[in-house]
Motif scaffolding. Structure first.
Motif, PDB file in Angstrom:
ATOM      1  N   ASP A  68      -5.594  -8.061  -2.822  1.00 38.75           N
ATOM      2  CA  ASP A  68      -6.355  -7.424  -1.743  1.00 38.75           C
ATOM      3  C   ASP A  68      -6.237  -5.905  -1.720  1.00 38.75           C
ATOM      4  N   ILE A  69      -5.584  -5.322  -2.725  1.00 37.11           N
ATOM      5  CA  ILE A  69      -5.412  -3.863  -2.786  1.00 37.11           C
ATOM      6  C   ILE A  69      -6.745  -3.210  -3.145  1.00 37.11           C
ATOM      7  N   ASN A  70      -7.086  -2.156  -2.423  1.00 36.37           N
ATOM      8  CA  ASN A  70      -8.278  -1.373  -2.727  1.00 36.37           C
ATOM      9  C   ASN A  70      -7.967  -0.511  -3.951  1.00 36.37           C
ATOM     10  N   ARG A  71      -8.413  -0.961  -5.102  1.00 39.03           N
ATOM     11  CA  ARG A  71      -8.095  -0.280  -6.356  1.00 39.03           C
ATOM     12  C   ARG A  71      -8.635   1.150  -6.398  1.00 39.03           C
ATOM     13  N   ALA A  72      -9.739   1.402  -5.738  1.00 36.67           N
ATOM     14  CA  ALA A  72     -10.321   2.748  -5.720  1.00 36.67           C
ATOM     15  C   ALA A  72      -9.396   3.744  -5.022  1.00 36.67           C
ATOM     16  N   ARG A  73      -8.551   3.280  -4.134  1.00 38.61           N
ATOM     17  CA  ARG A  73      -7.635   4.175  -3.426  1.00 38.61           C
ATOM     18  C   ARG A  73      -6.365   4.470  -4.205  1.00 38.61           C
ATOM     19  N   THR A 122      -1.171  -8.607  -5.221  1.00 34.08           N
ATOM     20  CA  THR A 122      -1.946  -7.368  -5.285  1.00 34.08           C
ATOM     21  C   THR A 122      -3.457  -7.575  -5.172  1.00 34.08           C
ATOM     22  N   ASP A 162       0.839  -1.205   0.000  1.00 32.09           N
ATOM     23  CA  ASP A 162       0.000   0.000   0.000  1.00 32.09           C
ATOM     24  C   ASP A 162       0.870   1.249   0.000  1.00 32.09           C
TER      25      ASP A 162
END
Length: 88
Positions: free
Chosen positions: A65-70, A63, A24
């Motif tokens: 679990d990465i919040n793509r919107a962030r 990758t 992150d």
């Protein structure tokens, strides 16, 4: 600390090599990111490149679990032909 590093980089206009185990953090502050596996670079790309086009299953799993919107901006997912006024 991340904000301070970004401010310092912008002020000094210098390249910064930052090593972290926090994906992150890397996605937030890095212009180019290298993902290593067993000391070998598996993929080197920008944030959209890492998230949208993982080089292999290792990167995809890393990758997932990465919040793509962030981390993604709208331009990363737009169709370039449409952005240029063309049609497909």
């Amino acid at each position: 600390m991340q904000d301070m590093l970004l401010d310092l980089q912008q002020e000094l206009h210098k390249t910064v090599v930052f090593i972290t185990h926090d994906l992150d953090e890397a996605l937030r502050i890095g212009d180019n990111i290298a993902i290593l596996r067993d000391g070998v670079i598996v993929q080197k790309a920008t944030t959209p490149g890492i998230i949208l086009k993982p080089a292999d299953g290792y990167v995809a799993d890393f990758t997932k679990d990465i919040n793509r919107a962030r981390v993604l901006k709208v331009g990363a997912v737009m169709d370039e032909a449409i952005m240029d006024g063309g049609q497909r």
